[in-house]
Design a protein around this motif. Structure first.
Motif, PDB file in Angstrom:
ATOM      1  N   ALA A  51       0.718  -1.207   0.077  1.00 34.07           N
ATOM      2  CA  ALA A  51       0.172   0.054   0.081  1.00 34.07           C
ATOM      3  C   ALA A  51       0.815   1.212  -0.041  1.00 34.07           C
ATOM      4  O   ALA A  51       0.497   2.138  -0.738  1.00 34.07           O
ATOM      5  N   ALA A  52       1.865   1.138   0.753  1.00 38.09           N
ATOM      6  CA  ALA A  52       2.762   2.464   0.882  1.00 38.09           C
ATOM      7  C   ALA A  52       3.468   2.603  -0.409  1.00 38.09           C
ATOM      8  O   ALA A  52       3.552   3.767  -0.906  1.00 38.09           O
ATOM      9  N   ASP A  53       4.030   1.473  -1.040  1.00 40.10           N
ATOM     10  CA  ASP A  53       4.496   1.697  -2.542  1.00 40.10           C
ATOM     11  C   ASP A  53       3.498   2.348  -3.663  1.00 40.10           C
ATOM     12  O   ASP A  53       3.888   3.293  -4.336  1.00 40.10           O
ATOM     13  N   LYS A  54       2.289   2.006  -3.333  1.00 42.26           N
ATOM     14  CA  LYS A  54       1.162   2.451  -4.264  1.00 42.26           C
ATOM     15  C   LYS A  54       0.908   3.842  -3.951  1.00 42.26           C
ATOM     16  O   LYS A  54       0.852   4.674  -4.934  1.00 42.26           O
ATOM     17  N   LEU A  55       0.984   4.109  -2.624  1.00 42.53           N
ATOM     18  CA  LEU A  55       0.601   5.700  -2.505  1.00 42.53           C
ATOM     19  C   LEU A  55       2.055   6.455  -2.693  1.00 42.53           C
ATOM     20  O   LEU A  55       1.689   7.644  -3.129  1.00 42.53           O
ATOM     21  N   GLY A  56       3.010   6.085  -2.874  1.00 39.05           N
ATOM     22  CA  GLY A  56       4.125   6.864  -3.375  1.00 39.05           C
ATOM     23  C   GLY A  56       4.178   7.104  -4.688  1.00 39.05           C
ATOM     24  O   GLY A  56       4.463   8.213  -5.312  1.00 39.05           O
ATOM     25  N   GLU A  57       3.645   6.068  -5.584  1.00 44.43           N
ATOM     26  CA  GLU A  57       3.472   6.190  -7.061  1.00 44.43           C
ATOM     27  C   GLU A  57       2.307   7.014  -7.398  1.00 44.43           C
ATOM     28  O   GLU A  57       2.452   7.790  -8.260  1.00 44.43           O
ATOM     29  N   ILE A  58       1.099   6.888  -6.508  1.00 45.44           N
ATOM     30  CA  ILE A  58       0.198   7.855  -6.824  1.00 45.44           C
ATOM     31  C   ILE A  58       0.577   9.406  -6.573  1.00 45.44           C
ATOM     32  O   ILE A  58       0.038  10.275  -7.361  1.00 45.44           O
TER      33      ILE A  58
END
Length: 96
Positions: free
Chosen positions: A28-35
């Protein structure tokens, strides 16, 4: 915005005995960073992103043992590096 998912996620284990990797918070953290890198994401959404990361890192009842916390902090740094938020905006996303 997937912050709703991150707020509601209760299983923050990195690994589950007999099953393997769970790692929900790290992914989830990786995805939020990309977003946060997306050019159309708004300032208020970036503040919300920092807020949810802050809550999960500082107020979790779990101990992160598989770099989940580091990946959440990296997402916060990525958000900050955009240069969109003022210091006041960043501080408003943090609650101590």
């Amino acid at each position: 915005m997937p912050t709703r998912y991150v707020r509601k996620e209760k299983d923050v284990r990195g690994s589950v005995d007999g099953k393997g990797w769970a790692h929900a918070m790290a992914h989830a953290a990786d995805k939020l960073g990309e977003i946060s890198k997306h050019r159309y994401i708004k300032e208020d959404e970036l503040i919300e992103l920092l807020e949810v990361l802050n809550v999960k890192v500082l107020f979790s009842n779990s101990i992160f043992t598989h770099n989940e916390d580091e990946r959440m902090v990296l997402s916060a740094f990525i958000t900050n590096d955009r240069g969109v938020l003022s210091e006041q905006n960043i501080l408003s996303g943090l609650t101590f």
